[in-house]
Design a protein around this motif. Structure first.
Motif, mmCIF file in Angstrom:
data_model
loop_
_atom_site.group_PDB
_atom_site.id
_atom_site.type_symbol
_atom_site.label_atom_id
_atom_site.label_comp_id
_atom_site.label_asym_id
_atom_site.label_seq_id
_atom_site.Cartn_x
_atom_site.Cartn_y
_atom_site.Cartn_z
ATOM 1 N N ASN A 275 -2.250 9.663 -8.413
ATOM 2 C CA ASN A 275 -1.647 9.433 -9.728
ATOM 3 C C ASN A 275 -0.149 9.740 -9.734
ATOM 4 O O ASN A 275 0.506 9.616 -10.764
ATOM 5 C CB ASN A 275 -2.380 10.203 -10.826
ATOM 6 N N ALA A 276 0.393 10.103 -8.560
ATOM 7 C CA ALA A 276 1.844 10.274 -8.468
ATOM 8 C C ALA A 276 2.521 8.992 -8.005
ATOM 9 O O ALA A 276 3.740 8.876 -8.064
ATOM 10 C CB ALA A 276 2.171 11.400 -7.487
ATOM 11 N N ASN A 277 1.713 8.037 -7.526
ATOM 12 C CA ASN A 277 2.273 6.792 -6.989
ATOM 13 C C ASN A 277 1.928 5.598 -7.870
ATOM 14 O O ASN A 277 1.006 5.668 -8.685
ATOM 15 C CB ASN A 277 1.741 6.537 -5.578
ATOM 16 N N ILE A 278 2.654 4.510 -7.634
ATOM 17 C CA ILE A 278 2.404 3.250 -8.336
ATOM 18 C C ILE A 278 2.000 2.215 -7.306
ATOM 19 O O ILE A 278 2.776 1.908 -6.383
ATOM 20 C CB ILE A 278 3.671 2.799 -9.093
ATOM 21 N N LEU A 279 0.782 1.712 -7.433
ATOM 22 C CA LEU A 279 0.327 0.641 -6.542
ATOM 23 C C LEU A 279 0.793 -0.689 -7.129
ATOM 24 O O LEU A 279 0.916 -0.829 -8.354
ATOM 25 C CB LEU A 279 -1.199 0.656 -6.436
ATOM 26 N N SER A 280 1.027 -1.670 -6.253
ATOM 27 C CA SER A 280 1.454 -2.970 -6.765
ATOM 28 C C SER A 280 0.973 -4.071 -5.844
ATOM 29 O O SER A 280 0.694 -3.853 -4.664
ATOM 30 C CB SER A 280 2.975 -3.005 -6.921
ATOM 31 N N SER A 281 0.861 -5.255 -6.410
ATOM 32 C CA SER A 281 0.380 -6.390 -5.624
ATOM 33 C C SER A 281 0.817 -7.689 -6.290
ATOM 34 O O SER A 281 1.090 -7.725 -7.491
ATOM 35 C CB SER A 281 -1.145 -6.367 -5.529
ATOM 36 N N THR A 282 0.893 -8.733 -5.476
ATOM 37 C CA THR A 282 1.152 -10.079 -5.986
ATOM 38 C C THR A 282 -0.111 -10.898 -5.800
ATOM 39 O O THR A 282 -0.740 -10.835 -4.749
ATOM 40 C CB THR A 282 2.313 -10.722 -5.214
ATOM 41 N N THR A 283 -0.490 -11.650 -6.835
ATOM 42 C CA THR A 283 -1.680 -12.497 -6.773
ATOM 43 C C THR A 283 -1.261 -13.950 -6.891
ATOM 44 O O THR A 283 -0.399 -14.283 -7.707
ATOM 45 C CB THR A 283 -2.644 -12.147 -7.932
ATOM 46 N N PRO B 43 0.809 -1.220 0.000
ATOM 47 C CA PRO B 43 0.000 0.000 0.000
ATOM 48 C C PRO B 43 0.843 1.271 0.000
ATOM 49 O O PRO B 43 1.797 1.393 0.765
ATOM 50 C CB PRO B 43 -0.820 -0.117 1.299
ATOM 51 N N VAL B 44 0.491 2.162 -0.895
ATOM 52 C CA VAL B 44 1.031 3.528 -0.901
ATOM 53 C C VAL B 44 -0.178 4.431 -1.137
ATOM 54 O O VAL B 44 -1.224 3.943 -1.557
ATOM 55 C CB VAL B 44 2.108 3.730 -1.997
ATOM 56 N N PRO B 45 -0.070 5.718 -0.879
ATOM 57 C CA PRO B 45 -1.226 6.584 -1.107
ATOM 58 C C PRO B 45 -1.711 6.462 -2.556
ATOM 59 O O PRO B 45 -0.901 6.524 -3.491
ATOM 60 C CB PRO B 45 -0.692 7.985 -0.794
ATOM 61 N N PRO B 46 -3.033 6.249 -2.755
ATOM 62 C CA PRO B 46 -3.554 5.939 -4.095
ATOM 63 C C PRO B 46 -3.746 7.183 -4.954
ATOM 64 O O PRO B 46 -4.844 7.527 -5.356
ATOM 65 C CB PRO B 46 -4.888 5.252 -3.788
ATOM 66 N N LEU C 286 -0.733 -20.228 -9.611
ATOM 67 C CA LEU C 286 -0.307 -19.208 -10.589
ATOM 68 C C LEU C 286 0.075 -17.963 -9.791
ATOM 69 O O LEU C 286 -0.729 -17.464 -8.997
ATOM 70 C CB LEU C 286 -1.451 -18.884 -11.552
ATOM 71 N N VAL C 287 1.315 -17.489 -9.995
ATOM 72 C CA VAL C 287 1.821 -16.345 -9.228
ATOM 73 C C VAL C 287 2.215 -15.232 -10.194
ATOM 74 O O VAL C 287 2.981 -15.464 -11.128
ATOM 75 C CB VAL C 287 3.069 -16.748 -8.385
ATOM 76 N N PHE C 288 1.677 -14.043 -9.991
ATOM 77 C CA PHE C 288 2.078 -12.903 -10.827
ATOM 78 C C PHE C 288 2.036 -11.617 -10.016
ATOM 79 O O PHE C 288 1.392 -11.537 -8.967
ATOM 80 C CB PHE C 288 1.194 -12.795 -12.080
ATOM 81 N N PHE C 289 2.754 -10.624 -10.538
ATOM 82 C CA PHE C 289 2.875 -9.314 -9.895
ATOM 83 C C PHE C 289 2.221 -8.289 -10.813
ATOM 84 O O PHE C 289 2.296 -8.421 -12.048
ATOM 85 C CB PHE C 289 4.365 -9.013 -9.723
ATOM 86 N N ALA C 290 1.541 -7.314 -10.254
ATOM 87 C CA ALA C 290 0.899 -6.279 -11.064
ATOM 88 C C ALA C 290 1.250 -4.904 -10.501
ATOM 89 O O ALA C 290 1.318 -4.726 -9.285
ATOM 90 C CB ALA C 290 -0.622 -6.458 -11.038
ATOM 91 N N ALA C 291 1.502 -3.938 -11.385
ATOM 92 C CA ALA C 291 1.793 -2.568 -10.965
ATOM 93 C C ALA C 291 0.936 -1.623 -11.791
ATOM 94 O O ALA C 291 0.828 -1.799 -13.017
ATOM 95 C CB ALA C 291 3.274 -2.261 -11.146
ATOM 96 N N TYR C 292 0.310 -0.656 -11.124
ATOM 97 C CA TYR C 292 -0.651 0.200 -11.827
ATOM 98 C C TYR C 292 -0.694 1.591 -11.215
ATOM 99 O O TYR C 292 -0.286 1.797 -10.069
ATOM 100 C CB TYR C 292 -2.028 -0.450 -11.842
#
Ligand code: S6P
Ligand code: ZN
Length: 187
Positions: free
Chosen positions: A61-69, A56-59, A144-150
């Motif tokens: 448009n200056a930050n990039i959120l990311s997560s692993t599923t 978690p980072v502040p949501p 199935l393991v993947f990382f996403a950044a948005y």
């Protein structure tokens, strides 16, 4: 300028998707998404379908959120375990998916009814352009393991997918995974 963050590092175990430290963990069971599977109401159990570990980072448009599923292997009827799927609330916000382990498919669709299916597996780097709803599907026998950044202010619209579905679904066929039209899709 908004809040200044301090640099930090997270360790990611590539095979299991486990993060250290674990910061924000969401579990999705069949009971959280029964109606999204064609045969969801016929399945008596409540298996764990997937987990999402977020950084978690502040949501903004200056930050990039990311997560692993991590999506478990399995099927509900013939349909493989999958994520709920969503459009970004801010439709033009893009995302990058990086595959680490297992074998999967990334199903994408626009609200106009175009669709695409991309592979997810160790080393895949997939670009999800703005305007494309997306759902991941585990078609293998292992997690199935993947990382996403948005973009941080993307937001998640799950309602459009709940109401309309995706144009195609991924099912277990006699010779492996098959992409077939979704009989419940509402254009
Ligand atoms: C977020 C990104 C992923 C998904 C995750 C779970 O934009 O696409 O982190 O959130 O794979 O899928 P879903 O559809 O339940 O959010
Ligand atoms: Zn997304």
């Amino acid at each position: 300028m908004s809040e200044q963050l301090i640099p930090f590092t997270t360790m990611l175990e590539l095979d299991s998707g486990r993060l250290a430290p674990e910061r924000e963990l969401v579990e999705r069971r069949l009971s959280d998404m029964r109606d999204l599977f064609l045969d969801g109401s016929a399945e008596p159990g409540d298996p764990l379908i997937y987990r999402v570990s977020g950084i978690p980072v502040p949501p903004t448009n200056a930050n990039i959120l990311s997560s692993t599923t991590v999506i478990e292997p399995g099927t509900i009827g013939r349909e493989y375990f999958m994520t709920k799927g969503h459009f970004h609330e801010a439709r033009d916000r893009a995302e990058v998916y990086v595959g680490f382990a297992g074998e999967g498919r990334l199903v994408l669709a626009t609200e106009e009814g175009r669709h695409a299916v991309e592979p997810i597996g160790p080393g895949t780097v997939s670009y999800v352009p703005g305007g494309w709803g997306h759902r991941s599907v585990n078609v293998g026998e292992e997690p199935l393991v993947f990382f996403a950044a948005y973009v941080g202010d993307a937001g998640h619209d799950y309602t459009t997918v709940e109401e309309r579905g995706f144009p195609v679904i991924v099912v277990r066929g006699d010779e492996g995974p098959e992409v077939v039209p979704n009989p419940r899709y509402r254009p």
